[in-house]
Design a protein around this motif. Structure first.
Motif, PDB file in Angstrom:
ATOM      1  N   THR A   8       0.870  -1.173   0.000  1.00  0.00           N
ATOM      2  CA  THR A   8       0.000   0.000   0.000  1.00  0.00           C
ATOM      3  C   THR A   8       0.906   1.221   0.000  1.00  0.00           C
ATOM      4  O   THR A   8       2.016   1.184   0.533  1.00  0.00           O
ATOM      5  N   THR A  37      -7.459   3.878  -2.924  1.00  0.00           N
ATOM      6  CA  THR A  37      -8.311   3.499  -1.788  1.00  0.00           C
ATOM      7  C   THR A  37      -8.924   4.733  -1.137  1.00  0.00           C
ATOM      8  O   THR A  37      -9.621   4.615  -0.134  1.00  0.00           O
ATOM      9  N   SER A  38      -8.661   5.895  -1.696  1.00  0.00           N
ATOM     10  CA  SER A  38      -9.230   7.153  -1.205  1.00  0.00           C
ATOM     11  C   SER A  38     -10.055   7.772  -2.334  1.00  0.00           C
ATOM     12  O   SER A  38      -9.568   8.612  -3.070  1.00  0.00           O
ATOM     13  N   THR A  74      -4.207   7.559  -1.320  1.00  0.00           N
ATOM     14  CA  THR A  74      -3.660   6.272  -0.907  1.00  0.00           C
ATOM     15  C   THR A  74      -4.075   5.255  -1.958  1.00  0.00           C
ATOM     16  O   THR A  74      -5.090   5.424  -2.641  1.00  0.00           O
ATOM     17  N   PHE A  75      -3.293   4.188  -2.086  1.00  0.00           N
ATOM     18  CA  PHE A  75      -3.588   3.197  -3.116  1.00  0.00           C
ATOM     19  C   PHE A  75      -2.976   1.862  -2.731  1.00  0.00           C
ATOM     20  O   PHE A  75      -2.122   1.776  -1.851  1.00  0.00           O
ATOM     21  N   GLU A  76      -3.434   0.816  -3.425  1.00  0.00           N
ATOM     22  CA  GLU A  76      -2.859  -0.515  -3.307  1.00  0.00           C
ATOM     23  C   GLU A  76      -2.077  -0.827  -4.574  1.00  0.00           C
ATOM     24  O   GLU A  76      -2.564  -0.565  -5.678  1.00  0.00           O
ATOM     25  N   ARG A  78      -1.244  -3.670  -6.718  1.00  0.00           N
ATOM     26  CA  ARG A  78      -1.746  -5.021  -6.924  1.00  0.00           C
ATOM     27  C   ARG A  78      -1.049  -5.712  -8.095  1.00  0.00           C
ATOM     28  O   ARG A  78      -0.545  -5.059  -8.994  1.00  0.00           O
TER      29      ARG A  78
END
Length: 83
Positions: A8, A37-38, A74-76, A78
């Motif tokens: 993340t 994720t935001s 924010t982010f993942e 993947r």
């Protein structure tokens, strides 16, 4: 196919940052993608992927992610292993 979250991350407004992840078998076909994720209702991140061959059997992936907004995100990070 196998999928997962490798890391993340977070970026300040308009920031670009690079991450790396290593010891991935060179025989695998790995696709990388970043998922915010935001939620903000607009495109939030862009990314590019570079590959380094560590040796005959392993690769390192260099992932450069850019925040496209004027606010923190924010982010993942993947991955999908296709083969």
């Amino acid at each position: 196919m196998t999928t997962g979250v490798q890391f993340t991350g977070s970026l300040t407004a308009n920031q670009t940052h690079q991450w790396f992840t290593f010891n991935w078998p060179a025989t695998w076909h790995v696709v990388w993608y970043m998922v915010p994720t935001s939620p903000q209702g607009v495109p939030e991140v862009s990314w590019s992927v570079a590959v380094e061959r560590q040796d005959a059997t392993y690769c390192t992936y260099w992932l450069t992610v850019t925040n496209l907004t004027a606010t923190p995100v924010t982010f993942e990070g993947r991955y999908a292993i296709l083969a």
